[in-house]
Design an enzyme around this catalytic site. Sequence first.
Site, short mmCIF file in Angstrom:
data_model
loop_
_atom_site.label_atom_id
_atom_site.label_comp_id
_atom_site.label_asym_id
_atom_site.label_seq_id
_atom_site.Cartn_x
_atom_site.Cartn_y
_atom_site.Cartn_z
N ALA A 12 0.81 -1.23 0.00
CA ALA A 12 0.00 0.00 0.00
C ALA A 12 0.84 1.27 0.00
CB ALA A 12 -0.94 -0.01 1.20
N CYS A 47 -6.61 -6.62 3.58
CA CYS A 47 -7.81 -6.66 4.43
C CYS A 47 -8.85 -7.65 3.91
CB CYS A 47 -8.42 -5.27 4.54
SG CYS A 47 -7.38 -4.07 5.39
N ALA A 115 9.08 1.22 3.29
CA ALA A 115 7.66 0.90 3.45
C ALA A 115 7.54 -0.59 3.75
CB ALA A 115 6.87 1.29 2.20
N THR A 116 8.21 -1.00 4.82
CA THR A 116 8.34 -2.41 5.14
C THR A 116 7.15 -2.99 5.88
OG1 THR A 116 9.73 -1.60 6.96
CG2 THR A 116 10.86 -2.58 5.07
N ARG A 137 -1.19 -12.33 6.95
CA ARG A 137 -0.79 -10.99 6.56
C ARG A 137 -0.65 -10.85 5.05
NH1 ARG A 137 4.00 -10.48 7.33
NH2 ARG A 137 4.05 -8.30 6.70
N THR A 275 12.32 10.94 7.32
CA THR A 275 13.02 10.60 8.55
C THR A 275 14.06 11.68 8.81
OG1 THR A 275 14.88 9.35 7.61
CG2 THR A 275 12.78 8.18 7.83
N ALA A 282 9.86 7.36 4.93
CA ALA A 282 9.18 6.14 5.38
C ALA A 282 7.68 6.38 5.44
CB ALA A 282 9.71 5.70 6.74
N GLY A 303 -4.72 0.20 6.44
CA GLY A 303 -4.47 0.48 5.03
C GLY A 303 -4.81 1.89 4.62
#
Length: 452
Positions: A12, A47, A115-116, A137, A275, A282, A303
């Site tokens: 996302a 989701c 975007a981990t 997940r 950051t 991030a 999300g």
Amino acid sequence: MSERLVVIGGDAAGMSAASQARRLRPDPADLRIVVFEQGPVTSYAACGLPYVVGGEVDEFDRLVVRTPEEFAERDIEAFVRHEVTGVDTAARTVTVTGLDRGDERTESYDHLLIATGSVTLRPPVPGLDADGVHELRTIPDGRALDAAAGRARRAVVVGGGYIGLEVAEQLRRRGLGVTLVEGADQPMTTLDPDMASHVTDALERLGVEVRLGHQVERIDVDDGAARAVVTAEGWFPADLIVLGMGVRPAAGLAEAAGVPLGDAGGIVVDERQRTTVPGVWAAGDCVESHHRVSGRSVVVALGTHANKQGRVAGTNLGGGDATFDGVLGTAITRVGDLEVARTGLNEAEAADAGFDHVSATAAATSRAGYFPGAEDAVVKLVAERSSGRLLGGQVVGGDGAGKRIDTIATALWTSMSVRDLAGVDLSYAPPFSPVWDPVLLAAGRTVGALDG
């Protein structure tokens, strides 16, 4: 001179950022965008996973929004099954491992977006790594759970958060016997206990065996396979165990690279998703966000936030100017015939944040009481005693009740008082609402609590 944006994580937040940056900088000779995703798919609706497992959505492929090939048509290079194992912020490089061939290489960047996402909470109990213990997940997780559900007769879901509740419902839909084991004294701890009791009732109406206040001590394992969940209060046999206790930020890669984390365990970013490390941004479940009511830094893995934060980061990386204005934690789910929603602070959270507060609850119907299809709707509001400022709200009820949370969230976003909310001009017609909408009734009762 061409610049290079590297994105770690292809779901996302990562793909929203990549797509928005490409819209604003459409020439790949100006900005090359490279995405590394350790899973096998990009940009999917996580989701929806429980509903594929339960059969309400017919296949996992329907959850995929865009494939790497479709992103390639937009001049975004998305590499799946590629894991970033290290970041050197001084050299502005990342180390990438191709998981299929095991090859390792170094890639440079001018801008890096982390975007981990998040990882499933796994309690430190023996047996948790046995066959038959699942999380939910990713699409591969979903496929594995779907296959296991087809062979199982009895499931235990550990945890009564959103995923736990949704999986419990969907496994019952598949015909499995289901026990839900929760360490707290209520499911869905983001609700107040009086509202959460409706969730317990809904689970039991589905035929779910609910065991609250049960801390998991171990998973009994036989020949490498999980056979039961054991707590101090009982032994619950299972062919299938699903972890549904929530998630935490997947921020280890960032932390190892020297990117600061906050007290909530997420990456610290400013309102532009930067950051404190030059060139590093991030977004998504791995970051901390500003809570608009409590004023605290929080991690809320939703999300909605991830997509918005990704778009903000992408706008700024593309040369625009955007800010992410914070979160309320607005969320909604369904447990059988019950819609459940919340936003802002519950009573315990309000007290913890230092608010002297009052609350009130109104029980009404989702439509005019005489109209076919009218369902119970219960709305609870929390307000600051001194100012009457709205602090939060919760909704439980039948069909048509839950989305009323959006009215409350809008009032919260604009810092309305409950006196203001009690006078809002909401729509009325018998198929949609009583003449006094449940939100208005709850606001009026909260005003009464302030004046009492």
